[in-house]
Design a protein around this motif. Structure first.
Motif, PDB file in Angstrom:
ATOM      1  N   UNK A 157       0.708  -1.085   0.067  1.00 21.86           N
ATOM      2  CA  UNK A 157       0.030   0.041   0.079  1.00 21.86           C
ATOM      3  C   UNK A 157       0.792   1.149   0.015  1.00 21.86           C
ATOM      4  N   UNK A 158       2.312   1.225   0.355  1.00 25.03           N
ATOM      5  CA  UNK A 158       3.262   2.260   0.106  1.00 25.03           C
ATOM      6  C   UNK A 158       3.174   2.920   1.522  1.00 25.03           C
ATOM      7  N   UNK A 159       2.474   2.402   2.487  1.00 23.38           N
ATOM      8  CA  UNK A 159       2.560   3.261   3.949  1.00 23.38           C
ATOM      9  C   UNK A 159       3.928   2.736   4.722  1.00 23.38           C
ATOM     10  N   UNK A 160       4.648   2.036   4.227  1.00 21.34           N
ATOM     11  CA  UNK A 160       5.853   1.455   4.917  1.00 21.34           C
ATOM     12  C   UNK A 160       6.644   2.791   5.378  1.00 21.34           C
ATOM     13  N   UNK A 161       7.019   3.637   4.650  1.00 15.54           N
ATOM     14  CA  UNK A 161       7.746   4.845   4.740  1.00 15.54           C
ATOM     15  C   UNK A 161       7.191   5.630   5.947  1.00 15.54           C
ATOM     16  N   UNK A 162       6.285   5.606   6.493  1.00 10.15           N
ATOM     17  CA  UNK A 162       5.555   6.198   7.550  1.00 10.15           C
ATOM     18  C   UNK A 162       6.162   6.005   8.828  1.00 10.15           C
ATOM     19  N   UNK A 163       6.401   7.095   9.570  1.00 11.43           N
ATOM     20  CA  UNK A 163       7.332   6.758  10.744  1.00 11.43           C
ATOM     21  C   UNK A 163       6.489   5.862  11.795  1.00 11.43           C
ATOM     22  N   UNK A 164       5.311   6.119  12.076  1.00 21.18           N
ATOM     23  CA  UNK A 164       4.663   5.245  12.952  1.00 21.18           C
ATOM     24  C   UNK A 164       4.530   3.819  12.422  1.00 21.18           C
ATOM     25  N   UNK A 165       4.399   3.450  10.971  1.00 18.48           N
ATOM     26  CA  UNK A 165       4.526   2.334  10.686  1.00 18.48           C
ATOM     27  C   UNK A 165       5.744   1.653  10.898  1.00 18.48           C
ATOM     28  N   UNK A 166       6.761   2.259  10.842  1.00 18.16           N
ATOM     29  CA  UNK A 166       8.116   1.769  10.955  1.00 18.16           C
ATOM     30  C   UNK A 166       8.436   1.506  12.129  1.00 18.16           C
ATOM     31  N   UNK A 167       7.940   2.408  13.297  1.00 17.38           N
ATOM     32  CA  UNK A 167       8.219   2.188  14.747  1.00 17.38           C
ATOM     33  C   UNK A 167       7.352   0.891  15.161  1.00 17.38           C
ATOM     34  N   UNK A 168       6.001   0.693  14.604  1.00 16.20           N
ATOM     35  CA  UNK A 168       5.414  -0.376  14.779  1.00 16.20           C
ATOM     36  C   UNK A 168       6.136  -1.795  14.471  1.00 16.20           C
ATOM     37  N   UNK A 169       6.727  -1.571  13.436  1.00 10.64           N
ATOM     38  CA  UNK A 169       7.516  -2.885  12.819  1.00 10.64           C
ATOM     39  C   UNK A 169       8.763  -2.950  13.680  1.00 10.64           C
ATOM     40  N   UNK A 170       9.328  -1.915  14.038  1.00 14.02           N
ATOM     41  CA  UNK A 170      10.374  -2.467  14.795  1.00 14.02           C
ATOM     42  C   UNK A 170       9.884  -2.871  16.347  1.00 14.02           C
ATOM     43  N   UNK A 171       9.064  -2.426  16.776  1.00 18.66           N
ATOM     44  CA  UNK A 171       8.340  -3.058  18.141  1.00 18.66           C
ATOM     45  C   UNK A 171       8.087  -4.599  17.716  1.00 18.66           C
ATOM     46  N   UNK A 172       7.436  -4.703  16.674  1.00 22.27           N
ATOM     47  CA  UNK A 172       6.869  -6.249  16.425  1.00 22.27           C
ATOM     48  C   UNK A 172       8.011  -7.004  16.293  1.00 22.27           C
ATOM     49  N   UNK A 173       9.153  -6.676  15.550  1.00 21.60           N
ATOM     50  CA  UNK A 173      10.166  -7.590  15.362  1.00 21.60           C
ATOM     51  C   UNK A 173      11.121  -7.798  16.474  1.00 21.60           C
ATOM     52  N   UNK A 174      11.117  -6.629  17.361  1.00 17.56           N
ATOM     53  CA  UNK A 174      12.196  -6.718  18.514  1.00 17.56           C
ATOM     54  C   UNK A 174      11.509  -7.582  19.527  1.00 17.56           C
ATOM     55  N   UNK A 175      10.171  -7.671  19.706  1.00 19.78           N
ATOM     56  CA  UNK A 175       9.445  -8.205  20.872  1.00 19.78           C
ATOM     57  C   UNK A 175       9.231  -9.784  20.341  1.00 19.78           C
ATOM     58  N   UNK A 176       9.301  -9.991  18.929  1.00 18.58           N
ATOM     59  CA  UNK A 176       9.401 -11.208  18.517  1.00 18.58           C
ATOM     60  C   UNK A 176      10.679 -12.095  18.323  1.00 18.58           C
ATOM     61  N   UNK A 177      11.722 -11.156  18.872  1.00 17.10           N
ATOM     62  CA  UNK A 177      13.370 -11.689  18.843  1.00 17.10           C
ATOM     63  C   UNK A 177      13.911 -11.729  17.658  1.00 17.10           C
ATOM     64  N   UNK A 178      13.503 -11.147  16.411  1.00 14.09           N
ATOM     65  CA  UNK A 178      14.134 -10.695  15.300  1.00 14.09           C
ATOM     66  C   UNK A 178      14.926  -9.716  15.340  1.00 14.09           C
ATOM     67  N   UNK A 179      15.709  -9.547  15.913  1.00 13.44           N
ATOM     68  CA  UNK A 179      16.577  -8.161  16.074  1.00 13.44           C
ATOM     69  C   UNK A 179      17.078  -7.555  14.816  1.00 13.44           C
ATOM     70  N   UNK A 180      17.617  -8.525  13.990  1.00 13.76           N
ATOM     71  CA  UNK A 180      17.950  -7.982  12.818  1.00 13.76           C
ATOM     72  C   UNK A 180      17.236  -7.446  11.672  1.00 13.76           C
ATOM     73  N   UNK A 181      15.886  -8.073  11.811  1.00 13.32           N
ATOM     74  CA  UNK A 181      14.846  -7.288  10.673  1.00 13.32           C
ATOM     75  C   UNK A 181      14.424  -6.013  11.494  1.00 13.32           C
ATOM     76  N   UNK A 182      14.418  -5.920  12.654  1.00 18.50           N
ATOM     77  CA  UNK A 182      13.938  -4.716  13.399  1.00 18.50           C
ATOM     78  C   UNK A 182      15.046  -3.649  13.054  1.00 18.50           C
ATOM     79  N   UNK A 183      16.364  -3.868  13.064  1.00 21.88           N
ATOM     80  CA  UNK A 183      17.377  -3.173  12.936  1.00 21.88           C
ATOM     81  C   UNK A 183      17.571  -2.569  11.471  1.00 21.88           C
ATOM     82  N   UNK A 184      17.086  -3.714  10.568  1.00 23.46           N
ATOM     83  CA  UNK A 184      17.047  -3.285   9.288  1.00 23.46           C
ATOM     84  C   UNK A 184      15.943  -2.295   8.908  1.00 23.46           C
ATOM     85  N   UNK A 185      14.771  -2.481   9.615  1.00 24.90           N
ATOM     86  CA  UNK A 185      13.477  -1.568   9.456  1.00 24.90           C
ATOM     87  C   UNK A 185      14.141  -0.104   9.851  1.00 24.90           C
TER      88      UNK A 185
END
Length: 512
Positions: free
Chosen positions: A143-171
């Motif tokens: 949908x093209x919403x991934x550059x939005x800061x709140x979407x990115x912050x939510x993705x970092x929170x998601x990957x961080x809490x799920x233990x995928x720190x590499x993906x969180x840092x990439x986002x």
């Protein structure tokens, strides 16, 4: 959809498939399957997967599944946290009804707003729903919403809490814009994964940016220092908290109490607790746990009584701290009183509370009572409880109950090498040589080895670790000389060390 967005969407889909299909574990351009017929078949399978992500119209049922996914997450969010939904303005009643059979394909993009998507991602992060989170990530890219800061912050929170720190840092790295939530989310993710040096590095980078940390940033930072015993860095963070005016925040004070207690400075923890302007249940629990950790049973009980006088309702964590303090102090009757008091306060006893009671009975030599308590538990005992009983049997020399506890624990953790070692020694003492040989053969067949024990100490802002039979330190001879002198000093003071009780997971240094 422009080419860049579509390529990123393809890459996200590729990542989700690469974890399932071994042929996609490497980038596409490195696949060269033209050397054999078998590899050609592998290429055909890979190409079938690639067809799934080629630019073609998306079927109606897939679009409907995407909408259902967001709707489900939003319904869960509404039912569990209505206030958060009001804050994000995502009331389900405001969602327009969409019939995909009557709506053109491209209109789907305009019916998915970034606030709903961000809230759905936040919910997936809170419940650690990694699978749905990946799907929402793909939808954000589409949908093209991934550059939005709140979407990115939510993705970092998601990957961080799920233990995928590499993906969180990439986002985090790929975000075109970052706010304090983005920085705090990646610091919290590193803290949860015990990467304390990375937390410190990110925090320093944040300080050099135009953004200032908030109370959640410091809470995550203090949590990392607490888990790793970084007292000096914790003090530095405390001074910055005071300078920035966050010392009056209750959550910050609670984190400081926990940090000082677990890093060995209980006096500063008490000072913070006594000077707090407002205390919540976490404040009381943190201080009680701090007293318990250092063996101050009477102070923990006195603080609990003061808590009751102020009409502060205790919870399960409060009673866990009290029972733990009674365990360290050997207060059997008092622990029984508080264990029964839990039901009067409407607090259900769980595995942790039973574990404290079993350990307390075991330390006091009440092994039969501990065994009966385990057998009468309303919940299934875990490996920790059986391990606690096993350690007590080793301490008091009860072979038969020890064998029973070790066998039960192996049913919970079949690959625990330390339990195999203990059980083989118990069989040897009981004269069951055939069972001893069977356990040792089983360890050899499974290639089970005990993990070496480690200790660490912080000196001049530097952490030094020491392992069993580790002679890598250049000053190891001097260290051994100091240890020998300490042993001689303790022996002259008539101190007799308890060589039977070994730390969980380590190789016992003496025979049972």
């Amino acid at each position: 959809m422009n080419t860049t967005i579509f390529q990123r969407y393809n890459f996200a889909i590729y990542k989700s498939f690469s974890s399932i299909h071994p042929l996609l574990s490497k980038p596409f351009r490195t696949l060269s399957f033209y050397n054999s017929e078998e590899k050609r078949k592998g290429l055909d399978k890979a190409l079938k997967i690639l067809k799934l992500i080629t630019p073609k119209p998306i079927p109606t049922h897939i679009r409907q599944n995407n909408l259902n996914l967001i709707q489900t997450c939003r319904q869960e969010l509404v039912s569990k946290n209505p206030k958060a939904c009001d804050d994000h303005n995502i009331s389900l009643r405001e969602t327009p009804g969409i019939s995909f059979e009557e709506t053109p394909n491209r209109n789907f993009v305009s019916n998915v707003d970034k606030n709903s998507l961000s809230s759905a991602l936040s919910y997936c992060g809170s419940v650690r729903d990694f699978i749905h989170g990946i799907q929402l990530h793909c939808l954000a890219i589409k949908t093209g919403f991934d550059p939005y800061v709140y979407i990115g912050s939510s993705l970092i929170n998601l990957y961080g809490k799920c233990g995928d720190l590499e993906s969180a840092y990439k986002v985090f790295i790929e975000m075109p814009e970052r706010n304090v939530v983005s920085w705090t989310s990646i610091i919290a993710g590193c803290s949860q994964s015990m990467h304390v040096h990375m937390c410190l590095k990110l925090y320093n980078q944040m300080r050099h940016s135009n953004l200032k940390p908030n109370d959640y940033t410091f809470t995550s930072l203090l949590s990392a220092y607490t888990c790793n015993g970084f007292l000096v860095q914790g003090r530095i963070a405390h001074s910055q908290i005071i300078l920035m005016g966050f010392d009056s925040y209750t959550d910050i004070s609670n984190a400081l109490i926990s940090m000082y207690s677990k890093c060995g400075d209980v006096e500063d923890a008490v000072l913070i607790f006594e000077t707090m302007q407002r205390r919540d249940i976490v404040s009381w629990n943190s201080m009680i746990a701090g007293y318990s950790l250092h063996g101050f049973s009477e102070k923990a009980i006195k603080l609990f009584e003061e808590m009751q006088k102020l009409k502060v309702k205790p919870d399960s964590i409060t009673f866990l701290g009290i029972l733990s303090s009674c365990r360290h102090g050997g207060l059997v009757e008092i622990s029984r009183f508080y264990f029964n008091l839990m039901l009067e306060n409407g607090v259900k006893q769980d595995l942790d509370h039973y574990s404290c009671m079993v350990d307390l009975y075991g330390r006091a030599g009440l092994l039969e009572e501990a065994k009966v308590l385990i057998e009468e538990m309303p919940v299934t005992p875990n490996a920790v409880i059986w391990g606690s009983l096993l350690s007590s049997c080793r301490l008091h020399g009860n072979v038969m109950i020890g064998i029973h506890a070790a066998e039960k624990r192996l049913l919970c953790e079949p690959d625990c090498a330390a339990t195999h070692v203990q059980l083989s020694k118990l069989y040897a003492i009981a004269g069951r040589r055939d069972q001893t040989m069977r356990i040792r053969k089983l360890m050899k067949d499974r290639r089970l080895k005990t993990n070496p024990g480690y200790s660490w100490i912080e000196i001049k802002n530097e952490i030094y670790s020491f392992g069993v039979d580790d002679g890598s330190n250049v000053r190891v001879s001097e260290i051994f000389d100091v240890v020998d002198s300490l042993v001689e000093n303790m022996s002259s003071s008539a101190y007799v060390p308890n060589l039977h009780e070994d730390i969980e997971g380590r190789q016992p240094c003496t025979e049972f």
